[in-house]
Design an enzyme around this catalytic site. Structure first.
Site, PDB file in Angstrom:
ATOM      1  CD  GLU A 250      -2.745   1.314   2.422  1.00 24.37           C
ATOM      2  OE1 GLU A 250      -3.734   0.568   2.354  1.00 24.37           O
ATOM      3  OE2 GLU A 250      -2.526   2.068   3.380  1.00 24.37           O
TER       4      GLU A 250
ATOM      5  CE  LYS B 206       9.182   5.871   6.532  1.00 28.16           C
ATOM      6  NZ  LYS B 206       8.802   5.669   7.919  1.00 28.16           N
TER       7      LYS B 206
HETATM    8  P1  FAD Z   1     -18.003   0.898   7.309  1.00 28.36           P
HETATM    9  O1  FAD Z   1     -17.940  -0.428   6.674  1.00 28.36           O
HETATM   10  O2  FAD Z   1     -19.130   1.784   6.942  1.00 28.36           O
HETATM   11  O3  FAD Z   1     -17.994   0.657   8.883  1.00 28.36           O
HETATM   12  C1  FAD Z   1     -17.850   1.763   9.789  1.00 28.36           C
HETATM   13  C2  FAD Z   1     -18.605   1.476  11.085  1.00 28.36           C
HETATM   14  O4  FAD Z   1     -20.012   1.492  10.827  1.00 28.36           O
HETATM   15  C3  FAD Z   1     -18.312   0.118  11.696  1.00 28.36           C
HETATM   16  O5  FAD Z   1     -18.354   0.262  13.102  1.00 28.36           O
HETATM   17  C4  FAD Z   1     -19.482  -0.749  11.209  1.00 28.36           C
HETATM   18  O6  FAD Z   1     -19.751  -1.842  12.075  1.00 28.36           O
HETATM   19  C5  FAD Z   1     -20.604   0.260  11.204  1.00 28.36           C
HETATM   20  N1  FAD Z   1     -21.634  -0.025  10.183  1.00 28.36           N
HETATM   21  C6  FAD Z   1     -21.441  -0.440   8.921  1.00 28.36           C
HETATM   22  N2  FAD Z   1     -22.621  -0.549   8.278  1.00 28.36           N
HETATM   23  C7  FAD Z   1     -23.580  -0.184   9.164  1.00 28.36           C
HETATM   24  C8  FAD Z   1     -24.984  -0.060   9.098  1.00 28.36           C
HETATM   25  N3  FAD Z   1     -25.652  -0.385   7.993  1.00 28.36           N
HETATM   26  N4  FAD Z   1     -25.637   0.360  10.203  1.00 28.36           N
HETATM   27  C9  FAD Z   1     -24.978   0.685  11.347  1.00 28.36           C
HETATM   28  N5  FAD Z   1     -23.653   0.590  11.465  1.00 28.36           N
HETATM   29  C10 FAD Z   1     -22.953   0.167  10.386  1.00 28.36           C
HETATM   30  N6  FAD Z   1      -9.587   5.833   5.227  1.00 28.36           N
HETATM   31  C11 FAD Z   1      -9.420   6.819   4.300  1.00 28.36           C
HETATM   32  O7  FAD Z   1      -9.832   7.980   4.529  1.00 28.36           O
HETATM   33  N7  FAD Z   1      -8.781   6.577   3.106  1.00 28.36           N
HETATM   34  C12 FAD Z   1      -8.321   5.328   2.785  1.00 28.36           C
HETATM   35  O8  FAD Z   1      -7.763   5.151   1.688  1.00 28.36           O
HETATM   36  C13 FAD Z   1      -8.483   4.270   3.727  1.00 28.36           C
HETATM   37  N8  FAD Z   1      -8.048   3.013   3.464  1.00 28.36           N
HETATM   38  C14 FAD Z   1      -8.281   1.990   4.367  1.00 28.36           C
HETATM   39  C15 FAD Z   1      -7.884   0.676   4.048  1.00 28.36           C
HETATM   40  C16 FAD Z   1      -8.088  -0.360   4.965  1.00 28.36           C
HETATM   41  C17 FAD Z   1      -7.655  -1.759   4.604  1.00 28.36           C
HETATM   42  C18 FAD Z   1      -8.705  -0.099   6.209  1.00 28.36           C
HETATM   43  C19 FAD Z   1      -8.914  -1.210   7.209  1.00 28.36           C
HETATM   44  C20 FAD Z   1      -9.106   1.199   6.534  1.00 28.36           C
HETATM   45  C21 FAD Z   1      -8.917   2.253   5.614  1.00 28.36           C
HETATM   46  N9  FAD Z   1      -9.323   3.561   5.899  1.00 28.36           N
HETATM   47  C22 FAD Z   1      -9.143   4.580   4.968  1.00 28.36           C
HETATM   48  C23 FAD Z   1      -9.940   3.883   7.190  1.00 28.36           C
HETATM   49  C24 FAD Z   1     -11.476   3.751   7.138  1.00 28.36           C
HETATM   50  O9  FAD Z   1     -12.007   4.749   6.293  1.00 28.36           O
HETATM   51  C25 FAD Z   1     -11.996   3.915   8.569  1.00 28.36           C
HETATM   52  O10 FAD Z   1     -11.611   2.826   9.354  1.00 28.36           O
HETATM   53  C26 FAD Z   1     -13.478   4.223   8.704  1.00 28.36           C
HETATM   54  O11 FAD Z   1     -13.718   4.634  10.045  1.00 28.36           O
HETATM   55  C27 FAD Z   1     -14.410   3.043   8.409  1.00 28.36           C
HETATM   56  O12 FAD Z   1     -14.448   2.753   7.079  1.00 28.36           O
HETATM   57  P2  FAD Z   1     -15.204   1.417   6.554  1.00 28.36           P
HETATM   58  O13 FAD Z   1     -15.168   1.469   5.095  1.00 28.36           O
HETATM   59  O14 FAD Z   1     -14.687   0.231   7.240  1.00 28.36           O
HETATM   60  O15 FAD Z   1     -16.690   1.753   7.092  1.00 28.36           O
END
Ligand code: FAD
Length: 291
Positions: A17, A274
């Site tokens: 990444e 890096k």
């Molecule tokens: P979601 O899947 O929407 O989940 C977020 C929260 O909402 C969880 O607690 C989940 O249980 C809850 N939830 C989901 N659906 C529902 C629903 N229908 N009703 C109620 N609750 C629900 N951030 C960036 O800004 N840019 C990036 O490029 C980036 N890359 C990432 C790559 C990886 C591999 C990971 C693990 C994280 C990355 N993040 C990035 C961080 C990520 O955006 C955050 O962790 C964010 O807080 C959650 O994103 P998510 O897509 O997992 O959200």
């Protein structure tokens, strides 16, 4: 190439990444670091998306550059929270026009100054909504994020996994995990999601910690548990940058070997842009990967 196809292969994968620059002034230096990493010919490279989308054009440029110049499959990240439907539609069509086949569909972190805002008017609340939109917009291979140690906003793991299942059912072809430093937590998580009926491939995300100052940030971001073995290493070498780099790379390498040895085929390394870290980890695994 679609990442889902790559993950179906029997061979082990090691992917990297990178993140885009925050400003135009450092664009060239970030681009050249990402190119150095691409020259290592990882299985694929992901390019993150700046919170709020301010750096989205850099994500696209870097992903396109890696794919076209180095032939490395790319995964462009896209977030939706605090964006309008119109903006997201525009971003999706830019990805399509640039020939990007793989998109990581994320909600994004809620900006600190919007934590207490009235969210009822927001056009996106969760990543699942973006997954559905990507699915309707074209033939994308879609990734989603998952959290072996629970997403920090979740009340418990059961609910977190229920929402994860909903996201996968909406169209995720694979998942990538948040960083973790104790493989047993990842193995336990895998049992639980398989039991919940989530069958897509899960890529293990590994962050090599090569500076003591990274530790607090990593815990803040991920809430990850730090095993005593890891804490001792930071205590001992944290003030010596070269020693800490060597020890952090060794720890990450160890984690990856344990994952491969236990049947996990796909590992994604958070390189922090890096090239020397990506290179060293790949060298440490060269015979295992057959490279
Ligand atoms: P979601 O899947 O929407 O989940 C977020 C929260 O909402 C969880 O607690 C989940 O249980 C809850 N939830 C989901 N659906 C529902 C629903 N229908 N009703 C109620 N609750 C629900 N951030 C960036 O800004 N840019 C990036 O490029 C980036 N890359 C990432 C790559 C990886 C591999 C990971 C693990 C994280 C990355 N993040 C990035 C961080 C990520 O955006 C955050 O962790 C964010 O807080 C959650 O994103 P998510 O897509 O997992 O959200």
């Amino acid at each position: 190439m679609k990442i889902a196809e790559l993950l179906k292969k029997e061979t082990l994968s090691l992917s990297f990444e990178v993140f885009p620059p925050k400003t135009e002034t450092v664009f060239e230096s970030v681009k050249s670091a990402t190119e150095e990493i691409a020259k290592l010919k990882p299985s694929f490279m992901s390019v993150t998306y700046g919170a709020g989308g301010g750096t989205s054009k850099y994500t696209l440029n870097i992903a396109k550059n890696i794919k076209e110049l180095y032939g490395v499959p790319t995964l462009a990240h896209l977030t939706c929270v605090s964006s309008s439907k119109e903006t997201v539609k525009q971003k999706i069509s830019e990805l399509k026009n640039a020939g990007i086949e793989n998109v990581m569909a994320l909600r994004g972190d809620i900006p600190a100054d919007m934590q207490d805002a009235d969210k009822s008017q927001w056009e996106y609340h969760h990543a699942v909504e973006l997954v559905r939109e990507l699915k309707n917009a074209g033939d994308f291979c879609i990734g989603g994020a998952c959290y072996p140690e629970i997403h920090p906003e979740s009340v418990n793991q059961k609910k977190d996994i229920l929402h994860l299942k909903e996201k996968v059912d909406a169209g995720c072809d694979f998942l990538t995990t948040q960083m973790f430093f104790d493989n047993n937590l990842f193995y336990n998580f895998l049992y639980k999601i398989r039991e919940a009926g989530i069958t897509v491939p899960v890529i293990a995300g590994i962050m090599p910690i090569t500076g003591a100052n990274q530790v607090a940030r990593a815990i803040q971001l991920s809430g990850s548990f730090m095993p005593q073995r890891f804490k001792s290493l930071v205590d001992k070498f944290g003030n010596d940058p070269l020693a800490m780099t060597q020890a952090g790379i060794a720890y990450a390498t160890d984690q990856i070997i344990d994952l491969y040895a236990n049947g996990i085929k796909n590992v994604h390394v958070y390189t922090m842009n890096k090239p020397h870290i990506a290179r060293k980890i790949q060298e440490n695994l060269s015979d295992i990967l057959g490279k």
